[in-house]
Design an enzyme around this catalytic site. Structure first.
Site, PDB file in Angstrom:
ATOM      1  N   CYS A  79       0.823  -1.213   0.000  1.00 13.26           N
ATOM      2  CA  CYS A  79       0.000   0.000   0.000  1.00 13.26           C
ATOM      3  C   CYS A  79       0.862   1.271   0.000  1.00 13.26           C
ATOM      4  O   CYS A  79       1.448   1.619  -1.017  1.00 13.26           O
ATOM      5  CB  CYS A  79      -0.967  -0.040   1.175  1.00 13.26           C
ATOM      6  SG  CYS A  79      -2.355   1.111   0.972  1.00 13.26           S
ATOM      7  N   HIS A 170      -4.037  -5.068   0.707  1.00 15.80           N
ATOM      8  CA  HIS A 170      -3.549  -5.560   1.999  1.00 15.80           C
ATOM      9  C   HIS A 170      -3.670  -7.090   2.072  1.00 15.80           C
ATOM     10  O   HIS A 170      -4.768  -7.617   2.252  1.00 15.80           O
ATOM     11  CB  HIS A 170      -4.339  -4.916   3.147  1.00 15.80           C
ATOM     12  CG  HIS A 170      -4.016  -3.473   3.346  1.00 15.80           C
ATOM     13  ND1 HIS A 170      -2.983  -3.038   4.132  1.00 15.80           N
ATOM     14  CD2 HIS A 170      -4.581  -2.356   2.821  1.00 15.80           C
ATOM     15  CE1 HIS A 170      -2.925  -1.721   4.109  1.00 15.80           C
ATOM     16  NE2 HIS A 170      -3.875  -1.279   3.315  1.00 15.80           N
ATOM     17  N   GLU A 172      -2.678  -8.951   4.463  1.00 13.40           N
ATOM     18  CA  GLU A 172      -2.747  -9.401   5.850  1.00 13.40           C
ATOM     19  C   GLU A 172      -4.165  -9.532   6.385  1.00 13.40           C
ATOM     20  O   GLU A 172      -4.389 -10.195   7.401  1.00 13.40           O
ATOM     21  CB  GLU A 172      -1.923  -8.463   6.754  1.00 13.40           C
ATOM     22  CG  GLU A 172      -2.471  -7.051   6.875  1.00 13.40           C
ATOM     23  CD  GLU A 172      -1.968  -6.086   5.811  1.00 13.40           C
ATOM     24  OE1 GLU A 172      -1.985  -4.872   6.043  1.00 13.40           O
ATOM     25  OE2 GLU A 172      -1.563  -6.564   4.729  1.00 13.40           O
TER      26      GLU A 172
END
Length: 512
Positions: A79, A170, A172
């Site tokens: 990002c 993202h 995660e």
């Protein structure tokens, strides 16, 4: 030494999640503020750059030299990191025509090691207002999405001798369905890490390190009955045996019967533990005090006083043991400006300086769920490992307003009923933390032919992984009805029960 992935934190709310996902691969990683110079060693196998609330075009945005990192190690920029890499390498980053937030799907996914076993159509999670408008010369797009032409890219071979990747989504978060696979592709296959970060390996390495550090010297430690202090004490005990001296203080704000139960449990663990009944001292200091922060400070200071007095009866103590875990360490770091304030009820705050002792913190590299895994590997009974987290100030911050012995007894009874119902229904393991709160609110009720004017009890139960974020637990209505009925009928002084349906954020888990 274990292989290590270094995660540079640019202030993203998701940075800890990156670390958790890497740890789930049995690979050790550490988070470091992006403002701290990197100290390279042979254990570091790769670097991940986190997202950030900043725009790369903000003059105050953090701007470490990514090229210098990429010259040394494989790198994955996430990002903000992806946008910073593009900007520093001669690309263009600007405001997106619309804010890219939420679910998206990858398109035109390249045949590349980063996307091994990940195909076009895979769902990802976007969260950014800037976007990469033009890539630096020689850099290559390896995935796009419906709304952005550069969802992922790879740096040119001439940029660095190591693989350098960047993604604007993202990996995660759970909404990115193949996020764990992407991280595995980078961390294990591209960086070449060995997946040997296991509870058994951690225990062996930690015990050996404590043996070397403490030798035949004495360690004193405060125990709380919670997971962290119990696992930490067990590790230290494995290393130095009865040279560990434990102190368990009853501040009068524990759960019902907890003081006696915990002391008995520590006997079975073989821990050399002394129990101190200091209830009346705490009640006296808290008399008439309503401000939450003042209560926390009184409880914390008095705990230190009591612990210090008891520890002074020991001779030749060289170390103070603590159950500090990784989120505590991260909270004390800051990407910008001074470090964040550590919670004022941190039980042992200030003790190392007062007592002139060195610290032994066996768990400072672990997240809470990792502590539990280590505890299970150590063979610690589930009565400790499966316990819900409990605040340092105990019921002192679950009694809103002034604390008294009478209110403590009332709340202990209500809380015991609540927790027992959760256990009996099988819901205790389903929630991260649960507890009853006594509100400074009295309301009219009717019991039999009599009107009552008594207190209100709030029930709190949340689901979470590490307590950093939490959602309210959707307990069955029938169960809540039983709990409410039992509390009102059995606890004199409470005539109304309510259920808290607030999530964190914006609320917190505890009320004070």
């Amino acid at each position: 030494m274990n292989d290590k992935i270094l995660i540079l934190d640019f202030g993203s709310q998701f940075t800890q999640l990156i670390a958790r996902r890497v740890r789930e691969l049995n690979v050790y990683c550490e988070i470091q503020p992006c403002t701290t110079p990197i100290v390279y060693d042979d254990t570091i196998k790769g670097i991940i750059l986190s997202g950030s609330p900043f725009s790369v075009n903000d003059p105050k945005a953090p701007m470490p030299d990514i090229a210098e990192m990429a010259a040394r190690l494989p790198l994955l920029a996430v990002c903000y990191g992806a946008q910073l890499l593009a900007k520093q390498s001669g690309g263009e980053v600007g405001k997106s025509s619309h804010r890219e937030y939420g679910r998206a799907h990858l398109q035109n996914v390249a045949d590349d090691p980063l996307f091994a076993t990940i195909s076009s159509g895979s769902q990802v999670w976007m969260s950014h207002s800037d976007t990469i408008k033009n890539l630096p010369e020689g850099f290559k797009v390896i995935a796009r999405s419906e709304s952005i032409p550069v969802a992922a890219y790879k740096a040119s071979d001439s940029y660095a001798p190591n693989p350098v990747y960047a993604i604007q989504f993202h990996p995660e978060v759970t909404h990115t369905t193949d996020g764990s696979q992407l991280l595995k592709n980078f961390v294990v296959d591209i960086c070449g890490t060995t997946q040997d970060w296991t509870p058994a390996a951690f225990i062996h390495e930690t015990v050996e390190r404590i043996k070397e550090e403490a030798g035949d010297k004495k360690v004193v430690m405060a125990l709380s009955g919670g997971v962290d202090s119990t696992v930490a004490a067990t590790l230290i005990h494995r290393a130095i045996g009865d040279n560990l001296y434990c102190i368990f203080v009853d501040n009068g704000l524990l759960r019902k019967g907890e003081f006696e139960q915990v002391l008995e449990g520590y006997k079975h663990l073989g821990l050399n533990t002394k129990g101190i009944d200091a209830k009346e001292r705490f009640y006296k200091e808290l008399d008439g005090v309503s401000d939450p922060e003042t209560k926390r400070k009184i409880i914390g200071k008095l705990f230190i006083d009591v612990f210090y007095e008891e520890s002074q009866q020991l001779t030749d103590v060289s170390f103070l043991g603590q159950g500090t875990i990784y989120p505590d360490v991260i909270e004390s770091m800051s990407v910008h400006g001074p470090s964040a304030t550590i919670k004022s009820h941190h039980n042992v705050g200030g003790l190392p300086e007062i007592m002139h002792l060195s610290l032994i913190e066996p768990l400072r590299a672990l997240f809470k769920d990792e502590v539990r895994k280590v505890g299970h590997e150590l063979g610690i009974d589930d009565v400790f490992i499966g316990r819900h987290p409990f605040p340092g100030p105990g019921l002192g911050i679950r009694i809103l307003g002034a604390v008294s012995a009478e209110k403590v007894t009332m709340l202990q009874e209500a809380d015991a009923i609540y927790i027992q119902h959760l256990r009996d229904s099988g819901m205790y393991r389903e929630v991260w933390q649960a507890g009853a709160i006594l509100l400074p609110v009295q309301s009219v009720g009717v019991m039999g032919d009599e009107r009552t004017y008594e207190f209100t009890c709030a029930l709190r139960a949340v689901t979470s992984v590490d307590g950093m974020t939490a959602d309210w637990a959707h307990l069955p209505y029938e169960l809540l009805a039983k709990i409410s009925n039992d509390i009102i009928n059995k606890v004199k002084g409470i005539n109304r029960v309510v259920y808290d349906i607030s999530s964190k954020p914006p609320a917190t888990i505890e009320w004070e």
